[in-house]
Design an enzyme around this catalytic site. Sequence first.
Site, mmCIF file in Angstrom:
data_model
loop_
_atom_site.group_PDB
_atom_site.id
_atom_site.type_symbol
_atom_site.label_atom_id
_atom_site.label_comp_id
_atom_site.label_asym_id
_atom_site.label_seq_id
_atom_site.Cartn_x
_atom_site.Cartn_y
_atom_site.Cartn_z
ATOM 1 N N ASP A 164 13.154 29.088 78.646
ATOM 2 C CA ASP A 164 12.836 28.172 77.554
ATOM 3 C C ASP A 164 11.333 28.083 77.306
ATOM 4 O OD1 ASP A 164 15.515 27.712 77.412
ATOM 5 O OD2 ASP A 164 15.464 25.786 78.444
ATOM 6 N N GLY A 165 10.545 28.325 78.343
ATOM 7 C CA GLY A 165 9.093 28.257 78.188
ATOM 8 C C GLY A 165 8.539 29.278 77.218
ATOM 9 N N ASN A 221 8.995 20.321 71.821
ATOM 10 C CA ASN A 221 9.784 19.478 72.720
ATOM 11 C C ASN A 221 9.350 18.017 72.700
ATOM 12 O OD1 ASN A 221 11.822 21.024 73.745
ATOM 13 N ND2 ASN A 221 10.956 21.259 75.789
ATOM 14 N N ASP A 276 5.226 4.087 83.893
ATOM 15 C CA ASP A 276 4.563 5.367 84.171
ATOM 16 C C ASP A 276 4.139 6.078 82.894
ATOM 17 O OD1 ASP A 276 4.716 5.050 86.847
ATOM 18 O OD2 ASP A 276 6.330 6.481 87.197
ATOM 19 N N THR A 330 16.886 17.086 75.365
ATOM 20 C CA THR A 330 17.600 17.637 76.522
ATOM 21 C C THR A 330 16.639 18.097 77.611
ATOM 22 O OG1 THR A 330 17.683 19.771 75.352
ATOM 23 C CG2 THR A 330 19.618 18.356 75.191
ATOM 24 N N ALA A 331 15.352 17.788 77.461
ATOM 25 C CA ALA A 331 14.351 18.201 78.444
ATOM 26 C C ALA A 331 13.908 16.985 79.263
ATOM 27 C CB ALA A 331 13.176 18.879 77.733
ATOM 28 N N TYR A 332 12.614 16.672 79.241
ATOM 29 C CA TYR A 332 12.078 15.553 80.025
ATOM 30 C C TYR A 332 12.755 14.236 79.661
ATOM 31 C CZ TYR A 332 8.326 13.000 82.520
ATOM 32 O OH TYR A 332 7.597 12.225 83.383
#
Length: 441
Positions: free
Chosen positions: A183-184, A282, A312, A323-325
Amino acid sequence: MEMSREKLCASKADGSSDSAYHCSACHGDEEWGSTSRGRAKSRSLSASPALGSTKEFRRTRSLHGPCPVTTFGPKACMLQNPKTIMHIQDPASQRLTWNKPPKSVLVIKKIRDASLLQPFKELCVYLTEENNMIVYVEKKVLEDPAIANDENFGPVKKKFCTFREDYDDISNQIDFIICLGGDGTLLYASSLFQGSVPPVMAFHLGSLGFLTPFNFENFQSQVTQVIEGNAALVLRSRLKVKVVKEHREKTPVQNGIEENGVVPANLEKEVGKQIMQYQVLNEVVVDRGPSSYLSNVDVFLDGHLITTVQGDGVIVSTPTGSTAYAAAAGASMIHPNVPAIMITPICPHSLSFRPIVVPAGVELKIMLSPDARNTAWVSFDGRKRQEICHGDSISITTSCYPLPSICFRDPVSDWFESLAECLHWNVRKKQNNFTVEEEEF
């Protein structure tokens, strides 16, 4: 969302200019035909129809929003303003076509991965020798000793056009992009194009592969069909981010710096502003950095303060980034065709701070709260990390330049398959049914 691109457009089903926006409520001419209830059976890219026959793939109405009626009662109606209208297109009707045959392709390869050398060489030979295409690669890719010392690959390598990130502008020279990796590589491809993005075909040769639907085994036939314009598209919205920083001229500090690495404000002289802009696929992440204190940032929506994040940090993500972080931080997962922006707190010091979804097109602004004890840090798709101080601001809205990602089957099937295969969504051992003896009790 308005979009202008030179090489790419999404073909309209049935050849009608407004067929994607009709509904029975507005026009009364929605064709049901023999459409079965639910989603159509999945098809691979190789079984996709020609561009002119997309009508047979029209799904039920449940997969796209109907054209809203903009008259309310006998006298009220919506004020017409075409500049603010965002059309939601049927995902099944988004297909690739070319105004002219593509001649140049950018091949992005994951750096420092020996397992990708052979696929990279096979793909480049196929593109240059069998399709007579101009291949662009990043200069540092060819500096890999395994490629530089390969004499058999030398004739092919001489045909390449090379570029360097942040030095060479290739935005108007690329017809489409092929990614080899995870994905990167897709995120990196997005970062290279701060305006219109060519279509992206991503092969799964990395670890997760949520955004890379193609397997490399049959790459010849799959690439050929993309070149012929026979593929489905999903338009992944991006975020347009503007960072405005107060330019400070630092003077020598006699007693060092304060705790948490913060330079005293009275030792900095403001001499102007620095403005930076980014296109983000993203998410934008604002966090507390190395500080042990809670981050304390204000979030504004269209100029109004909506909340202060004490925790944080906070994640502002696209549907693709949901769907990532954001998913790891407890947010819902949103299909990339949904026009939205997600705001997700990171470990908030509050029991009631839940992730929220706001409409695409609103403008968010994030700033340090006046009483914040420390600075914050921001990153864009995990890159370009930088410090945010008092007086700096981060403005975020939906970009008018989405990333057109080529689908293996279609936007809906690919997304649910990625949820199941990569994230194991709703995987559970099935409950046993009752036996005849148990039903009697």
